[in-house]
Design an enzyme around this catalytic site. Sequence first.
Site, PDB file in Angstrom:
ATOM      1  N   GLU A 125       4.435   0.389  -0.520  1.00  0.00           N
ATOM      2  CA  GLU A 125       5.569   0.027   0.285  1.00  0.00           C
ATOM      3  C   GLU A 125       5.315   0.496   1.733  1.00  0.00           C
ATOM      4  O   GLU A 125       6.298   0.720   2.477  1.00  0.00           O
ATOM      5  CB  GLU A 125       6.907   0.271  -0.572  1.00  0.00           C
ATOM      6  CG  GLU A 125       7.044  -0.492  -1.639  1.00  0.00           C
ATOM      7  CD  GLU A 125       6.836  -2.002  -1.559  1.00  0.00           C
ATOM      8  OE1 GLU A 125       7.210  -2.641  -0.293  1.00  0.00           O
ATOM      9  OE2 GLU A 125       6.535  -2.907  -2.430  1.00  0.00           O
ATOM     10  N   ASP A 215      -1.186  -7.234   3.027  1.00  0.00           N
ATOM     11  CA  ASP A 215      -1.395  -7.685   1.628  1.00  0.00           C
ATOM     12  C   ASP A 215      -2.384  -8.779   1.737  1.00  0.00           C
ATOM     13  O   ASP A 215      -2.233  -9.620   2.647  1.00  0.00           O
ATOM     14  CB  ASP A 215       0.218  -8.238   1.385  1.00  0.00           C
ATOM     15  CG  ASP A 215       1.145  -7.372   1.134  1.00  0.00           C
ATOM     16  OD1 ASP A 215       0.602  -6.157   0.837  1.00  0.00           O
ATOM     17  OD2 ASP A 215       2.348  -7.739   1.060  1.00  0.00           O
TER      18      ASP A 215
END
Length: 274
Positions: A125, A215
């Site tokens: 994160e 990502d």
Amino acid sequence: MSKSVALLLGVHAHQPVGNFPHVLDDAHRRCYQPFLHMMHRFPDFPFAIHFSGWLFDYLLEHYPDDIKLLREMVARGQAELFGAGYTEPVLASIPTRDRIGQIDRLSDRLQGTLGQRPSGAWLTERVWESNVVPALADCGVKYVTVDDYHFLCAGRENAELTGFFSTEEDGRTLDLYPISEALRYRLPFSPADDAVRYIESLAGEAGNAAIYFDDIEKFGIWPGTYKHCYEDGWLERFFAALEANSDWLTVTTPGEYRRLSRPAGTAVLPTAAY
């Protein structure tokens, strides 16, 4: 002196522990497999890649041929492996002994199966807290990626973020790569030529770095991106456009860029997340 820029492109792959097999298989079909096969077709295009441990083990068990491709790319120096905690914990939220256990477990796994022990690490994160530095350093991690936002919170300007920075905690040092938010928003959503022109705008006389790490699921799983990246050919056009601009552009990995460069300065970042 002519201006130049080094593109550091990295991707992060993760699925929650215990996710449904059909979800994992669909993610593999639409993203992990086509991305690895595309990269394998471009041996002169270096990149960094991080798989969370649980996902890596699932792919190794169910899709060994694709992991074999990754192993080949590691062996030929094309792919740099990034480590992290094995089950993808937020390192700042767990005790130091667990940080070390998590990081070492994934690093041992990657070294044992792919033949490379990571020197860089992905922060889950993109959570930064300086107290993670000692555990990372003690596990052999030399650099991590964080958002450029973290540097802006520390009072830096975007124009300063042209390379990596060094930080220190409890007698250990760690280098920090600021991920470009503007680049994250452009790949793979801007036209390929426009994305390359933006990268060119970051070129400087000192050999600046354009840093992307995001990502991998943006390349196939996000809505419409499988068709966009593979069926409509965005990813291949992007690589072709990069190859056509080799006079001012170098594509490299964070580890290789660090080997040939010096830190742009020191940085003390506040606790931050994207």
